[in-house]
Write a protein that holds these residues in place. Structure first.
Motif, mmCIF file in Angstrom:
data_model
loop_
_atom_site.group_PDB
_atom_site.id
_atom_site.type_symbol
_atom_site.label_atom_id
_atom_site.label_comp_id
_atom_site.label_asym_id
_atom_site.label_seq_id
_atom_site.Cartn_x
_atom_site.Cartn_y
_atom_site.Cartn_z
ATOM 1 N N ASP A 184 37.556 50.939 43.466
ATOM 2 C CA ASP A 184 38.064 50.718 42.122
ATOM 3 C C ASP A 184 37.683 51.887 41.210
ATOM 4 O O ASP A 184 38.509 52.377 40.442
ATOM 5 C CB ASP A 184 37.519 49.405 41.557
ATOM 6 C CG ASP A 184 38.033 49.109 40.167
ATOM 7 O OD1 ASP A 184 39.257 48.953 40.013
ATOM 8 O OD2 ASP A 184 37.203 49.031 39.230
ATOM 9 N N ARG B 94 40.237 54.472 39.400
ATOM 10 C CA ARG B 94 40.275 54.668 37.950
ATOM 11 C C ARG B 94 40.071 56.141 37.575
ATOM 12 O O ARG B 94 40.729 56.648 36.668
ATOM 13 C CB ARG B 94 39.246 53.780 37.262
ATOM 14 C CG ARG B 94 39.604 52.309 37.331
ATOM 15 C CD ARG B 94 38.526 51.414 36.718
ATOM 16 N NE ARG B 94 38.753 50.028 36.992
ATOM 17 C CZ ARG B 94 39.617 49.247 36.338
ATOM 18 N NH1 ARG B 94 40.332 49.757 35.355
ATOM 19 N NH2 ARG B 94 39.754 47.976 36.658
ATOM 20 N N THR C 252 46.962 52.599 44.118
ATOM 21 C CA THR C 252 47.701 51.806 43.137
ATOM 22 C C THR C 252 48.324 50.595 43.821
ATOM 23 O O THR C 252 48.267 49.474 43.301
ATOM 24 C CB THR C 252 48.780 52.651 42.439
ATOM 25 O OG1 THR C 252 48.152 53.748 41.764
ATOM 26 C CG2 THR C 252 49.573 51.834 41.437
ATOM 27 N N PHE D 204 45.509 48.169 44.633
ATOM 28 C CA PHE D 204 45.003 47.577 43.399
ATOM 29 C C PHE D 204 45.988 46.532 42.878
ATOM 30 O O PHE D 204 45.588 45.445 42.474
ATOM 31 C CB PHE D 204 44.778 48.690 42.366
ATOM 32 C CG PHE D 204 44.046 48.253 41.135
ATOM 33 C CD1 PHE D 204 42.687 47.991 41.166
ATOM 34 C CD2 PHE D 204 44.713 48.127 39.929
ATOM 35 C CE1 PHE D 204 42.001 47.603 40.020
ATOM 36 C CE2 PHE D 204 44.038 47.739 38.783
ATOM 37 C CZ PHE D 204 42.684 47.473 38.834
ATOM 38 N N LEU D 205 47.270 46.850 42.916
ATOM 39 C CA LEU D 205 48.292 45.915 42.457
ATOM 40 C C LEU D 205 48.302 44.658 43.322
ATOM 41 O O LEU D 205 48.369 43.539 42.801
ATOM 42 C CB LEU D 205 49.663 46.579 42.459
ATOM 43 C CG LEU D 205 50.828 45.713 41.991
ATOM 44 C CD1 LEU D 205 50.613 45.212 40.570
ATOM 45 C CD2 LEU D 205 52.131 46.490 42.093
ATOM 46 N N LEU E 197 45.833 43.407 45.020
ATOM 47 C CA LEU E 197 44.613 42.665 44.698
ATOM 48 C C LEU E 197 44.781 41.892 43.392
ATOM 49 O O LEU E 197 44.419 40.712 43.304
ATOM 50 C CB LEU E 197 43.425 43.625 44.600
ATOM 51 C CG LEU E 197 42.097 43.019 44.188
ATOM 52 C CD1 LEU E 197 41.570 42.104 45.288
ATOM 53 C CD2 LEU E 197 41.089 44.113 43.876
ATOM 54 N N LYS E 198 45.326 42.530 42.380
ATOM 55 C CA LYS E 198 45.506 41.878 41.084
ATOM 56 C C LYS E 198 46.524 40.746 41.174
ATOM 57 O O LYS E 198 46.370 39.708 40.520
ATOM 58 C CB LYS E 198 45.921 42.897 40.002
ATOM 59 C CG LYS E 198 44.811 43.868 39.660
ATOM 60 C CD LYS E 198 43.586 43.128 39.183
ATOM 61 C CE LYS E 198 42.421 44.048 38.929
ATOM 62 N NZ LYS E 198 41.211 43.324 38.544
ATOM 63 N N ASP F 219 47.044 38.909 43.866
ATOM 64 C CA ASP F 219 46.303 37.833 44.533
ATOM 65 C C ASP F 219 45.387 37.114 43.539
ATOM 66 O O ASP F 219 45.317 35.882 43.530
ATOM 67 C CB ASP F 219 45.473 38.377 45.699
ATOM 68 C CG ASP F 219 46.319 38.797 46.879
ATOM 69 O OD1 ASP F 219 47.522 38.446 46.929
ATOM 70 O OD2 ASP F 219 45.778 39.507 47.761
ATOM 71 N N GLU F 220 44.683 37.880 42.715
ATOM 72 C CA GLU F 220 43.798 37.287 41.708
ATOM 73 C C GLU F 220 44.603 36.446 40.715
ATOM 74 O O GLU F 220 44.189 35.354 40.333
ATOM 75 C CB GLU F 220 43.025 38.378 40.959
ATOM 76 C CG GLU F 220 41.955 39.051 41.783
ATOM 77 C CD GLU F 220 41.293 40.217 41.048
ATOM 78 O OE1 GLU F 220 41.650 40.496 39.872
ATOM 79 O OE2 GLU F 220 40.416 40.846 41.647
ATOM 80 N N TYR F 221 45.758 36.966 40.316
ATOM 81 C CA TYR F 221 46.624 36.245 39.380
ATOM 82 C C TYR F 221 47.092 34.918 39.982
ATOM 83 O O TYR F 221 47.038 33.878 39.320
ATOM 84 C CB TYR F 221 47.831 37.117 39.004
ATOM 85 C CG TYR F 221 48.925 36.350 38.295
ATOM 86 C CD1 TYR F 221 48.806 36.022 36.950
ATOM 87 C CD2 TYR F 221 50.065 35.937 38.981
ATOM 88 C CE1 TYR F 221 49.802 35.303 36.303
ATOM 89 C CE2 TYR F 221 51.059 35.218 38.340
ATOM 90 C CZ TYR F 221 50.931 34.904 37.005
ATOM 91 O OH TYR F 221 51.903 34.188 36.376
#
Length: 123
Positions: free
Chosen positions: A11, A15, A85, A88-89, A91-92, A94-96
């Motif tokens: 991460d 960034r 990217t 990361f997308l 992962l986000k 999945d979290e959402y």
């Protein structure tokens, strides 16, 4: 399976690559502040990215102080940023989805609780 430390490191690298692509002339101090890590930690990250061939150092020619550097993404760095990217997308997303499921479950629980309360009050 990745460890928490590995995910944090990925991460942070992501960034840094993201910010450097838009602002290659940022100082290490500014970059560290933007990423939310110490200057020493950022130095370690930059060194790792340079060793991996993802970032190269150049002199920031517009600076009065010629000791200032710019950190430029290499073609490999640009490709890694694109790959990171995507990760990361995913992962986000999945979290959402997990958060959305939790919110839906809480809404259902609240509706059930309110229904039980109405029934118990009406008796």
């Amino acid at each position: 399976m990745t460890t928490r430390h590995t995910r944090l490191q990925e991460d942070t690298h992501f960034r840094v690559l993201l910010i450097l692509q838009e602002n290659p002339e940022m100082s290490q101090r500014e970059l560290a502040e933007a990423v939310g890590i110490s200057v020493g930690g950022l130095h370690y990250v930059l060194k790792a990215l340079i060793e991996k061939g993802l970032v190269k150092i150049g002199n920031f020619t517009a600076a009065k102080d010629k000791r200032r550097y710019s950190y430029i993404l290499t073609p490999s760095g640009i490709a890694e940023k694109a790959s990171a990217t995507k990760r990361f997308l995913a992962l986000k997303i999945d979290e959402y989805e997990a958060l959305k499921a939790e919110i839906d479950a809480l809404k259902n629980q609240l509706a059930d609780d309110e229904l039980l309360q109405v029934r118990s009050d009406g008796r």
